[in-house]
Design an enzyme around this catalytic site. Structure first.
Site, PDB file in Angstrom:
ATOM      1  N   HIS B  32       0.836  -1.193   0.000  1.00 42.01           N
ATOM      2  CA  HIS B  32       0.000   0.000   0.000  1.00 42.01           C
ATOM      3  C   HIS B  32       0.874   1.248   0.000  1.00 42.01           C
ATOM      4  O   HIS B  32       1.999   1.213   0.461  1.00 42.01           O
ATOM      5  CB  HIS B  32      -0.859   0.045   1.260  1.00 42.01           C
ATOM      6  CG  HIS B  32      -1.765  -1.121   1.388  1.00 42.01           C
ATOM      7  ND1 HIS B  32      -2.257  -1.804   0.311  1.00 42.01           N
ATOM      8  CD2 HIS B  32      -2.281  -1.718   2.481  1.00 42.01           C
ATOM      9  CE1 HIS B  32      -3.038  -2.778   0.741  1.00 42.01           C
ATOM     10  NE2 HIS B  32      -3.066  -2.757   2.057  1.00 42.01           N
ATOM     11  N   THR B  33       0.292   2.345  -0.474  1.00 40.54           N
ATOM     12  CA  THR B  33       0.970   3.623  -0.339  1.00 40.54           C
ATOM     13  C   THR B  33       1.052   3.954   1.144  1.00 40.54           C
ATOM     14  O   THR B  33       0.032   4.084   1.804  1.00 40.54           O
ATOM     15  CB  THR B  33       0.178   4.728  -1.056  1.00 40.54           C
ATOM     16  OG1 THR B  33      -0.015   4.326  -2.400  1.00 40.54           O
ATOM     17  CG2 THR B  33       0.931   6.032  -1.030  1.00 40.54           C
ATOM     18  N   GLN B  34       2.266   4.057   1.669  1.00 39.32           N
ATOM     19  CA  GLN B  34       2.400   4.413   3.073  1.00 39.32           C
ATOM     20  C   GLN B  34       2.981   5.797   3.225  1.00 39.32           C
ATOM     21  O   GLN B  34       3.012   6.358   4.309  1.00 39.32           O
ATOM     22  CB  GLN B  34       3.280   3.396   3.775  1.00 39.32           C
ATOM     23  CG  GLN B  34       2.749   1.995   3.558  1.00 39.32           C
ATOM     24  CD  GLN B  34       3.251   1.014   4.594  1.00 39.32           C
ATOM     25  OE1 GLN B  34       3.724   1.412   5.642  1.00 39.32           O
ATOM     26  NE2 GLN B  34       3.122  -0.257   4.305  1.00 39.32           N
ATOM     27  N   GLN B  35       3.505   6.289   2.146  1.00 41.42           N
ATOM     28  CA  GLN B  35       3.975   7.661   2.125  1.00 41.42           C
ATOM     29  C   GLN B  35       3.955   8.124   0.672  1.00 41.42           C
ATOM     30  O   GLN B  35       4.137   7.319  -0.231  1.00 41.42           O
ATOM     31  CB  GLN B  35       5.381   7.742   2.697  1.00 41.42           C
ATOM     32  CG  GLN B  35       6.354   6.802   1.995  1.00 41.42           C
ATOM     33  CD  GLN B  35       7.744   6.871   2.600  1.00 41.42           C
ATOM     34  OE1 GLN B  35       8.154   7.911   3.098  1.00 41.42           O
ATOM     35  NE2 GLN B  35       8.466   5.778   2.545  1.00 41.42           N
ATOM     36  N   TRP B 139      -3.093   9.018  -1.660  1.00 40.38           N
ATOM     37  CA  TRP B 139      -2.495  10.098  -0.887  1.00 40.38           C
ATOM     38  C   TRP B 139      -2.687  11.460  -1.554  1.00 40.38           C
ATOM     39  O   TRP B 139      -1.721  12.072  -2.003  1.00 40.38           O
ATOM     40  CB  TRP B 139      -1.011   9.809  -0.677  1.00 40.38           C
ATOM     41  CG  TRP B 139      -0.551  10.190   0.690  1.00 40.38           C
ATOM     42  CD1 TRP B 139      -0.265  11.455   1.116  1.00 40.38           C
ATOM     43  CD2 TRP B 139      -0.331   9.323   1.797  1.00 40.38           C
ATOM     44  NE1 TRP B 139       0.114  11.422   2.435  1.00 40.38           N
ATOM     45  CE2 TRP B 139       0.091  10.127   2.886  1.00 40.38           C
ATOM     46  CE3 TRP B 139      -0.447   7.938   1.993  1.00 40.38           C
ATOM     47  CZ2 TRP B 139       0.399   9.602   4.132  1.00 40.38           C
ATOM     48  CZ3 TRP B 139      -0.138   7.431   3.229  1.00 40.38           C
ATOM     49  CH2 TRP B 139       0.280   8.255   4.289  1.00 40.38           C
TER      50      TRP B 139
END
Lengths: 260, 260, 264
Positions: B32-35, B139
């Site tokens: 997953h996009t974590q940043q 994000w």
């Protein structure tokens, strides 16, 4: 003795290119009591004749409100109609939830059309035994759609389905050009007159046996639509009285049938 | 929300203490996009009498590196709305593809398009909320500009958590700190925004872009600006900031090699 | 997590989000880098009267020290037949994480609308209150991070207020304040609605003291109480302000009223 070998399921064509199960399903529609729908430039109206199975029973439900902006009337198997109307309710709620938008009628009607069609192409499935008239308004104005068990759907300017509906259709065809510019009240009156044409000889329109559903593009002085509203019982008296025997026959001149 | 996209979607420092970024390091592949990685900075928008003006610069940064200098962060939807993206650029491109397919789907049918800016914003907010609920966020913070069902100006925001809000003027990222105060003096409420002309609104937005370029280290002087009204979209993607004055820079003391 | 709305005795001191900074780093492992919640500030308040219910909330939405917008209602009508909710009979207020609040409201509204469709009658406030609890509890392990308050008229026509914690524990009450300024407003309500700490003058001392007799308050008085409560909260809490949206449920339906608050 002759026996039809091509009507055991809905996936087999007859040599004449017919699918009998689907045709039989259409017959179920003709067993249902008549419903009429018609549209003007501002309103869409459904009127229905309710039957009671026996003297002691209540009258059946013929018109169902689906969402703020649309409703349907049914002819045929009421339980099949309930399955379809539940599906339509889900679809219109989900459209409001995901997009904040009233689902466009064409979209909803083709969704049930697709559902009905798959029933005619899978072994072991049965076509819906019900015909629907779907009336409502969306961003492109008022609409009336007809739905048949075959999965056929089409937009109509006026329509009648169910038992003896041919008489109602004849009335609608004769008066077609009047509908577009009709007011709300005029449209309802036309609907009831068409309904009356389809009545059996010894029957009359009463507050018990008829239902009216109305939806309009814009309530007077309001930015929002006139929401779909179902009228039953004493609420339809105002219109039933208008088309009662003797009130309009004089003006019309024709169809001077007199009930025994 | 913090002006740094890297700070979005984290527990607030002032409530939970400084965030331990070491948890972002791991050896396995990230699912997953974590940043956010490549990011766009502010989007600013302002309502006026007939519509909305929206702008974003054409820069995509990789940390402090000005990585891509020709990235268009305003996206039109069916001649009805403009979406301005802040935050992660790859997630922006995913949403762009998503909106393209939605656009195609919606264009089917005899009536064609019915999704307006309001519908589009509702849809986007559900996408964001669903993804955050799966712990797989997109994000971004986006602004949706256009007109609603009543053809009135519409402007609203949605972000990676699914948070939504609407106001006469909106700005994401650094713009929330630097541009919003300027825009709010001009349009403190809906009535004031409805009194603005297109020229006034465009001028205000351009002024904001200039202020942001002066003070936001992750900004650029090349930007896109769009004006949305009920009659359509006027999108310009290669504007340059005009009439800059860096005279004030001479007066700044206390940094670099000079002593006083 | 508990820090945000807690009436938690372990966290002493006034309970608004800016003085809850932990002094030490959290122990143990963090499970995920992404934190799916935020606090959008704001405050709500509900009071049940003899034959009415008022639920009110400010209209400010915040992110940290930023004001997102000055007008985002936290109080909603639930379960009307149309999108304008003209014929609704239930009021819901949600405060905390706005996206969860919105999701919760829409879910409850869809359920109450389906109830009306399937049963041909509106849902009672009591039934709706129980259903809301079930919804919240269903997300026990990933809660809707909101303080919900539900209200309307009960089967006897009396004002009813139900308040919830984020995981569905609920109670019928006379009045309740929720959200950022709950700790500022609730004691005021205790005193002014339930006459707590008010005694009959001259009734004596110690055990002889007689409590002031409780009487149901009229609508106009309650309305003034609500306004005073919010004016005071706005003065002391930075996340509260901009506007006050009140909904009043009476036998004539739900009336809506908007009053501007200080925008500083």
């Amino acid at each position: 003795m002759f026996r039809n070998n091509y009507d055991n399921d809905s996936v087999t064509f007859s040599p004449q290119g017919r699918i009998f199960q689907v045709e039989y399903a259409s017959e179920a529609v003709k067993q249902g009591s008549v419903v009429v729908g018609l549209v003007s430039k501002t309103h869409a109206v459904l009127v229905a004749l309710k039957r009671n199975a026996e003297e002691l029973s209540s009258y059946q439900k013929k018109i169902i409100a689906i969402d703020e902006h649309l409703g349907l009337s049914l002819a045929g198997l009421a339980s099949d109609a309930r399955v379809l109307s539940n599906f339509m309710k889900q679809q219109s709620l989900s459209s409001r939830l995901t997009y904040g938008r009233a689902i466009p009628l064409e979209r909803l009607v083709s969704a049930i059309g697709d559902r009905a069609q798959t029933n005619t192409q899978h072994y072991g499935k049965r076509p819906y035994g019900v015909g629907l008239l779907v009336a409502g308004v969306d961003e492109t104005g008022p609409h009336l759609f007809e739905f048949q068990p075959s999965g056929m759907t089409q937009e109509m300017s006026a329509c009648a389905i169910g038992a003896r509906s041919q008489m109602a259709r004849t009335y609608l065809e004769r008066n077609l050009e009047k509908f577009a510019d009709s007011s709300r009240e005029e449209l309802i009156t036309h609907g009831l007159k068409a309904l009356k044409e389809s009545l059996a000889q010894d029957k009359e329109l009463t507050v018990e046996n008829c239902s009216v559903g109305v939806v309009g593009v814009r309530a007077e002085g309001k930015a929002v639509i006139e929401a779909f509203k179902l009228f039953d019982g004493q609420d339809v008296k105002q219109w039933v009285d208008l088309v009662a025997d003797g009130t309009e026959e004089v003006a019309e001149g024709e169809n001077m049938e007199v009930d025994a | 929300m913090n002006h740094l996209p890297q700070g979005w979607g984290r527990p607030r420092d002032d409530v939970y203490g400084a965030y331990d970024a070491s948890y972002l390091q791991n050896s396995g592949p990230n699912q997953h996009t974590q940043q956010p990685v490549v990011t766009g900075t502010s989007v600013v928008a302002l309502k006026f009498k007939e519509g909305v003006v929206i702008a974003a610069d054409n820069l995509a940064s990789y940390g402090s590196l000005a990585r891509f200098t020709d990235v268009k962060r305003l996206r039109t939807f069916a001649d009805a709305a403009v979406v301005g993206f802040g935050g992660d650029v790859s997630d922006m491109q995913y949403l762009d593809r998503l909106l393209t397919s939605l656009d195609t789907e919606e264009a089917y049918g005899t009536t064609g398009h019915t999704l307006n800016a309001h519908n589009l914003h509702t849809y986007l907010s559900k996408v964001f909320y669903k993804r955050r609920s799966e712990f797989n966020p997109l994000w971004n913070q986006v602004l949706v500009a256009g007109v609603d069902q009543e053809k009135k100006p519409f402007l609203a925001s949605a972000d990676l958590l699914g948070t939504t809000f609407s106001a006469p003027s909106l700005a994401t990222g650094f713009g929330a700190h630097l541009a919003q105060p300027i825009l709010r003096t001009l349009a403190p409420d809906e009535e004031a925004a409805a009194g603005l002309s297109k020229e006034q609104a465009v001028e205000a937005i351009k002024e904001c872009m200039k202020v942001l370029f002066y003070r936001d280290a992750r900004s650029m002087d090349k930007y896109s600006i769009a004006v949305v009204t009920k009659d359509g979209i006027d999108l310009r993607e290669n504007e340059k900031l005009e009439a800059q004055s860096w005279a004030f820079a001479e007066k700044i003391r206390g940094y670099g090699t000079q002593v006083n | 997590m508990a820090a945000m709305f807690s009436q938690n005795p372990l966290m002493n001191g006034p309970n608004y989000s800016f003085n809850q900074t932990p002094t030490a780093a959290a122990a143990g492992n963090k499970e995920h880098a992404f934190y799916p919640y935020t606090d959008n500030g704001g405050s709500t308040l509900a009071i049940a009267g003899e034959d009415f219910t008022i639920i009110a909330g400010d209209t400010r939405s915040t992110s940290g020290y930023n004001i997102n917008t000055r007008y985002q209602p936290k109080v909603f009508k639930i379960g009307g037949t149309t999108s304008s909710q003209d014929d609704a009979n239930i009021i819901l207020s949600v405060v905390g994480f706005a996206a969860d609040g919105e999701a919760l409201k829409e879910r409850l509204d869809a359920i109450v609308k389906m109830y009306r469709y399937q049963h041909g009658k509106p849902m009672s406030v009591k039934a709706c209150a129980q259903r809301l609890s079930t919804i919240l509890y269903g997300k026990r392990f990933f809660p809707y991070y909101v303080h919900a308050i539900l209200g309307g008229l009960d089967e006897e026509g009396k004002g009813a207020v139900y308040s919830y914690d984020p995981v569905g524990s609920y109670e019928r009450e006379q009045c309740r304040a929720g959200g950022a300024a709950a700790s500022l407003i609730m004691p005021f309500l205790d005193n002014q609605v339930n006459f707590k700490n008010q005694y009959m003058p001259g009734s004596g001392v110690g055990h002889d003291l007689q409590e002031r007799e409780r009487k149901p308050l009229p609508l106009v008085e309650v309305e003034a109480l609500v306004k005073d409560a919010f004016d005071s909260a706005v003065e002391r809490h930075i996340e509260v302000g901009d506007g006050l949206l009140m909904m009043m449920a009476t036998k004539n339906g739900i009336e809506e009223k908007y009053i501007p608050l200080k925008r500083d």
